[in-house]
Scaffold this motif. Sequence first.
Motif, PDB file in Angstrom:
ATOM      1  N   SER A  34       0.847  -1.190   0.000  1.00 22.59           N
ATOM      2  CA  SER A  34       0.000   0.000   0.000  1.00 22.59           C
ATOM      3  C   SER A  34       0.886   1.245   0.000  1.00 22.59           C
ATOM      4  O   SER A  34       2.115   1.157   0.128  1.00 22.59           O
ATOM      5  CB  SER A  34      -0.904   0.003   1.233  1.00 22.59           C
ATOM      6  OG  SER A  34      -0.120   0.083   2.408  1.00 22.59           O
ATOM      7  N   SER A  35       0.279   2.406  -0.132  1.00 22.45           N
ATOM      8  CA  SER A  35       1.055   3.652  -0.236  1.00 22.45           C
ATOM      9  C   SER A  35       1.853   3.957   1.017  1.00 22.45           C
ATOM     10  O   SER A  35       2.853   4.670   0.973  1.00 22.45           O
ATOM     11  CB  SER A  35       0.112   4.824  -0.548  1.00 22.45           C
ATOM     12  OG  SER A  35      -0.875   4.951   0.477  1.00 22.45           O
ATOM     13  N   ASP A  36       1.426   3.405   2.162  1.00 20.11           N
ATOM     14  CA  ASP A  36       2.174   3.658   3.394  1.00 20.11           C
ATOM     15  C   ASP A  36       3.244   2.603   3.643  1.00 20.11           C
ATOM     16  O   ASP A  36       3.886   2.579   4.702  1.00 20.11           O
ATOM     17  CB  ASP A  36       1.221   3.729   4.593  1.00 20.11           C
ATOM     18  CG  ASP A  36       0.476   2.421   4.826  1.00 20.11           C
ATOM     19  OD1 ASP A  36       0.695   1.444   4.070  1.00 20.11           O
ATOM     20  OD2 ASP A  36      -0.332   2.373   5.782  1.00 20.11           O
ATOM     21  N   GLY A  37       3.467   1.689   2.677  1.00 18.55           N
ATOM     22  CA  GLY A  37       4.528   0.701   2.783  1.00 18.55           C
ATOM     23  C   GLY A  37       4.133  -0.612   3.427  1.00 18.55           C
ATOM     24  O   GLY A  37       4.957  -1.525   3.521  1.00 18.55           O
ATOM     25  N   THR A  38       2.903  -0.718   3.871  1.00 15.48           N
ATOM     26  CA  THR A  38       2.463  -1.962   4.507  1.00 15.48           C
ATOM     27  C   THR A  38       1.965  -2.951   3.459  1.00 15.48           C
ATOM     28  O   THR A  38       1.832  -2.626   2.284  1.00 15.48           O
ATOM     29  CB  THR A  38       1.342  -1.689   5.525  1.00 15.48           C
ATOM     30  OG1 THR A  38       0.229  -1.086   4.835  1.00 15.48           O
ATOM     31  CG2 THR A  38       1.828  -0.735   6.622  1.00 15.48           C
ATOM     32  N   TYR A  39       1.670  -4.158   3.916  1.00  9.54           N
ATOM     33  CA  TYR A  39       1.139  -5.214   3.043  1.00  9.54           C
ATOM     34  C   TYR A  39      -0.243  -5.584   3.552  1.00  9.54           C
ATOM     35  O   TYR A  39      -0.393  -6.447   4.419  1.00  9.54           O
ATOM     36  CB  TYR A  39       2.068  -6.424   3.052  1.00  9.54           C
ATOM     37  CG  TYR A  39       3.414  -6.145   2.426  1.00  9.54           C
ATOM     38  CD1 TYR A  39       3.606  -6.296   1.057  1.00  9.54           C
ATOM     39  CD2 TYR A  39       4.484  -5.698   3.209  1.00  9.54           C
ATOM     40  CE1 TYR A  39       4.843  -6.032   0.482  1.00  9.54           C
ATOM     41  CE2 TYR A  39       5.717  -5.437   2.644  1.00  9.54           C
ATOM     42  CZ  TYR A  39       5.890  -5.606   1.272  1.00  9.54           C
ATOM     43  OH  TYR A  39       7.109  -5.326   0.705  1.00  9.54           O
ATOM     44  N   PRO A  40      -1.280  -4.962   3.034  1.00 12.26           N
ATOM     45  CA  PRO A  40      -2.629  -5.123   3.589  1.00 12.26           C
ATOM     46  C   PRO A  40      -3.186  -6.546   3.459  1.00 12.26           C
ATOM     47  O   PRO A  40      -4.063  -6.942   4.222  1.00 12.26           O
ATOM     48  CB  PRO A  40      -3.466  -4.128   2.780  1.00 12.26           C
ATOM     49  CG  PRO A  40      -2.700  -3.903   1.524  1.00 12.26           C
ATOM     50  CD  PRO A  40      -1.257  -3.999   1.916  1.00 12.26           C
ATOM     51  N   GLN A  41      -2.689  -7.328   2.494  1.00 11.33           N
ATOM     52  CA  GLN A  41      -3.190  -8.694   2.317  1.00 11.33           C
ATOM     53  C   GLN A  41      -2.406  -9.706   3.161  1.00 11.33           C
ATOM     54  O   GLN A  41      -2.765 -10.883   3.199  1.00 11.33           O
ATOM     55  CB  GLN A  41      -3.121  -9.094   0.837  1.00 11.33           C
ATOM     56  CG  GLN A  41      -3.815  -8.131  -0.102  1.00 11.33           C
ATOM     57  CD  GLN A  41      -5.277  -7.932   0.260  1.00 11.33           C
ATOM     58  OE1 GLN A  41      -5.958  -8.869   0.670  1.00 11.33           O
ATOM     59  NE2 GLN A  41      -5.763  -6.703   0.113  1.00 11.33           N
ATOM     60  N   ASN A  49       6.114 -15.897   2.525  1.00 10.50           N
ATOM     61  CA  ASN A  49       4.799 -16.501   2.702  1.00 10.50           C
ATOM     62  C   ASN A  49       4.107 -16.597   1.348  1.00 10.50           C
ATOM     63  O   ASN A  49       4.461 -15.891   0.410  1.00 10.50           O
ATOM     64  CB  ASN A  49       3.934 -15.696   3.671  1.00 10.50           C
ATOM     65  CG  ASN A  49       2.912 -16.571   4.373  1.00 10.50           C
ATOM     66  OD1 ASN A  49       2.682 -17.705   3.967  1.00 10.50           O
ATOM     67  ND2 ASN A  49       2.299 -16.048   5.409  1.00 10.50           N
ATOM     68  N   ASN A  50       3.122 -17.468   1.309  1.00 12.11           N
ATOM     69  CA  ASN A  50       2.348 -17.689   0.098  1.00 12.11           C
ATOM     70  C   ASN A  50       1.023 -18.321   0.509  1.00 12.11           C
ATOM     71  O   ASN A  50       0.989 -19.140   1.430  1.00 12.11           O
ATOM     72  CB  ASN A  50       3.128 -18.622  -0.844  1.00 12.11           C
ATOM     73  CG  ASN A  50       2.279 -19.146  -1.986  1.00 12.11           C
ATOM     74  OD1 ASN A  50       1.618 -20.174  -1.840  1.00 12.11           O
ATOM     75  ND2 ASN A  50       2.281 -18.450  -3.110  1.00 12.11           N
ATOM     76  N   PRO A  51      -0.093 -17.965  -0.129  1.00 13.73           N
ATOM     77  CA  PRO A  51      -1.387 -18.512   0.292  1.00 13.73           C
ATOM     78  C   PRO A  51      -1.466 -20.037   0.252  1.00 13.73           C
ATOM     79  O   PRO A  51      -2.069 -20.662   1.130  1.00 13.73           O
ATOM     80  CB  PRO A  51      -2.370 -17.882  -0.697  1.00 13.73           C
ATOM     81  CG  PRO A  51      -1.702 -16.614  -1.128  1.00 13.73           C
ATOM     82  CD  PRO A  51      -0.248 -16.914  -1.153  1.00 13.73           C
TER      83      PRO A  51
END
Length: 372
Positions: A34-41, A49-51
């Motif tokens: 995301s724009s703030d550098g986080t990973y929302p998913q 990691n991987n689903p």
Amino acid sequence: MHIETLAIHAGHQTDPATGALVTPIYLSTTFERSSDGTYPQGYDYIRSNNPNREALEKCVSQLENGAVAAAFASGSAATMSVFQALSPGDHLIAPNDIYSGTSLLLKDILAPWGLAVTFTDLTNLDLVTEAIQPNTKLIWVETPSNPLLKITDIAKISEIAHQINALCVCDNTWASPVGQSPLNLGADLVVHATTKYLGGHSDVLGGVVISKTENEFFEKIRKIQKVGGAVAAPFDCWLVMRGIQTLPYRMRAHSQNALKVAEFLTDHSQIEQVYYPGLKQHSGHEIALKQMSLFGGMISCQVKGGKEKAFAVAGKVKIFTRATSLGGVESLIEHRASIEGKGTKTPENLLRLSIGLEHPDDLINDLAQALE
């Protein structure tokens, strides 16, 4: 839930984007920030990691009644991660009848790195106690063992390990979560080569470590998984998940067929010795009755006439395939000592059989004509 239900539903969910019943294969190596550098998913990079890997880890941890799991690219990588989570100078105890690949890891890679190892007979509790040193941190259990199918009392070995503040780790590959539950018997971690019964179709390579608790030792394993990078690929995880759905029913058939074949071999005049824990005359049968719900699909036998006769028998089979590995739907036969190579302690006349899902009468007839 019963294990048949867990095998189908644990780790599975309907795809939220499409409603697909079968989980998609997520091949992406990287994920959007995301724009703030986080990973929302919750995903950043495939090594972390991987689903598909996350689903497999959740599934297998539930099957083994554990808290967490880490999936690797092979059973050897999973095994290696446990040993690497120890420290140079630590000591571990391992069975002298152990999978040759694990033995090579300990002797050729980890011993020079500084890990001390004592190999002993884990079916003899006195010898296990004698092998303990002040720096013993782990006891490695393999039951049934490869290739002599020795049966180790997991509960008693766990008790010995915990008395000295050491870990008990059990390689449960040959029994599967359907046939044996080491964590319920006192073990701290369980290891599987998912290549074998969990995948079940001889088409995928993988391994997994399951921990009873999410503790500091498991966090070391998780770090080794992520930083070392020997992670299970998405498609491989998907294949193992598909295989697990039929695992309970496959294991019952493997075990039923193996018992019938073992009984046939026991009565055959050309067979010197049969190793199968489901046989009443097996030295570990009483312990196996106590800790196993199924005796598995693996048999070893010694053929009269030595190495040449053993090779001759393996050379005459028509339904069995001469190949290394186990746990697939097809039956395999191999001359184990020649696979293990120089320094093997396996008898030269021993054949190892992985009993598949063919009709047992056909397998018996095949062995009968090969033994003529």
